[in-house]
Write a protein that holds these residues in place. Structure first.
Motif, PDB file in Angstrom:
ATOM      1  N   CYS A   1      25.701  26.672  -0.776  1.00 49.59           N
ATOM      2  CA  CYS A   1      27.016  26.518  -1.381  1.00 49.59           C
ATOM      3  C   CYS A   1      26.881  25.938  -2.797  1.00 49.59           C
ATOM      4  O   CYS A   1      26.069  25.029  -3.017  1.00 49.59           O
TER       5      CYS A   1
ATOM      6  N   LYS B   1      40.093  29.035  -0.806  1.00 51.00           N
ATOM      7  CA  LYS B   1      38.931  28.359  -1.363  1.00 51.00           C
ATOM      8  C   LYS B   1      38.976  26.897  -0.925  1.00 51.00           C
ATOM      9  O   LYS B   1      39.862  26.145  -1.340  1.00 51.00           O
TER      10      LYS B   1
ATOM     11  N   LYS C   1      33.660  26.505  -0.040  1.00 48.18           N
ATOM     12  CA  LYS C   1      33.200  27.357  -1.142  1.00 48.18           C
ATOM     13  C   LYS C   1      32.579  26.553  -2.279  1.00 48.18           C
ATOM     14  O   LYS C   1      31.859  27.107  -3.113  1.00 48.18           O
TER      15      LYS C   1
ATOM     16  N   GLN D   1      40.399  23.926  -9.612  1.00 51.23           N
ATOM     17  CA  GLN D   1      39.517  25.028  -9.241  1.00 51.23           C
ATOM     18  C   GLN D   1      40.234  26.023  -8.335  1.00 51.23           C
ATOM     19  O   GLN D   1      39.929  27.226  -8.341  1.00 51.23           O
ATOM     20  N   ALA D   2      41.168  25.542  -7.549  1.00 51.92           N
ATOM     21  CA  ALA D   2      41.882  26.413  -6.607  1.00 51.92           C
ATOM     22  C   ALA D   2      42.697  27.484  -7.322  1.00 51.92           C
ATOM     23  O   ALA D   2      42.938  28.565  -6.773  1.00 51.92           O
TER      24      ALA D   2
ATOM     25  N   CYS E   1      44.205  26.294  -0.511  1.00 55.57           N
ATOM     26  CA  CYS E   1      42.921  25.621  -0.338  1.00 55.57           C
ATOM     27  C   CYS E   1      43.087  24.398   0.547  1.00 55.57           C
ATOM     28  O   CYS E   1      44.189  23.877   0.726  1.00 55.57           O
TER      29      CYS E   1
ATOM     30  N   ASN F   1      33.704  34.131  -8.877  1.00 55.30           N
ATOM     31  CA  ASN F   1      34.068  32.968  -8.078  1.00 55.30           C
ATOM     32  C   ASN F   1      34.755  31.843  -8.853  1.00 55.30           C
ATOM     33  O   ASN F   1      35.400  30.982  -8.242  1.00 55.30           O
TER      34      ASN F   1
END
Length: 240
Positions: A131, A2, A103, A24-25, A30, A170
């Motif tokens: 995105c 990601k 992403k 977020q990863a 990432c 996601n």
């Protein structure tokens, strides 16, 4: 993997954006791309062109960049890259998204307040990409978000279940409440929104968007979501 794109002028809230990307990863590999955009030098001389393309950072910018690199150096699953972009257009922006397999685009409050046209253009181009975009608020809040308020656009013909399905696939966000779009009557809705945010411990707003024709306005109008002060995850309607 990601990957995250953070358009930046290396203001202090870039650090918050990097921390948010790391969270977020979720321990997956990432790459975080810090994109610094500049106008293409206007000269016919190749030597002058190369001289003007050299980027020099202020002391405060170097400190912010060093802090971001320090954070990533202590995060085994993430890498960081600085991308200097000279000149910008819709195809170029899309090419950057595709080339880095981005992403999520993260937009800081300071970047959206930039007055240079090239930065304003970058924000508008981001809005026209498919995105997802995470808009960080003006205040420094926690970097990880869990409970979301979905702002339903009546014209979008989108069901909350479709949005939640995309979020579950996601991200790690759960929609715990929803409301109709309140742009036209924010003052009337404000007390109810504050109550819902407090009651359900909401730390993120989720909205959908469509591509728009790019126009530059002399004065920036503060959106209703900005007034709430919470981060906003904006999803392109075709995705959700």
């Amino acid at each position: 993997m990601k990957n995250f794109l953070i358009p930046t002028t290396l203001e202090q809230d870039t650090i918050s954006a990097v921390k948010s990307a790391v969270n977020q990863a979720k321990n997956t590999n990432c790459e975080i791309i810090l994109m610094m955009v500049s106008d293409t030098p206007d000269t016919f001389s190749s030597s002058q062109f190369l001289r003007e393309m050299k980027t020099s950072l202020t002391t405060s910018q170097e400190e912010v960049l060093e802090t971001c690199r320090y954070i990533i150096s202590h995060t085994d699953n993430c890498k960081i890259k600085v991308h200097n972009q000279y000149g910008l257009s819709a195809p170029i922006f899309k090419g950057i998204i595709d080339a880095f397999a981005v992403k999520l685009v993260i937009l800081t409050h300071s970047y959206k307040q930039e007055t240079k046209r090239i930065h304003q253009y970058a924000v508008k181009l981001a809005g026209n990409q498919k995105c997802p975009i995470l808009h960080l608020g003006a205040e420094s809040l926690k970097n990880d978000f869990n409970k979301a308020l979905y702002i339903e656009n009546a014209k979008a013909n989108m069901h909350v279940k479709d949005v939640q399905q995309f979020l579950s696939k996601n991200f790690s966000y759960e929609i715990v409440s929803q409301t109709a779009n309140f742009d036209d009557n924010y003052e009337q809705f404000a007390p109810y929104l504050s109550e819902a945010i407090s009651k359900y411990d909401i730390d993120l707003l989720v909205e959908t968007r469509k591509g728009e024709k790019i126009k530059f306005k002399k004065t920036k109008k503060e959106s209703s979501t900005d007034k709430l002060g919470l981060p906003v995850l904006s999803l392109y309607e075709e995705l959700a």
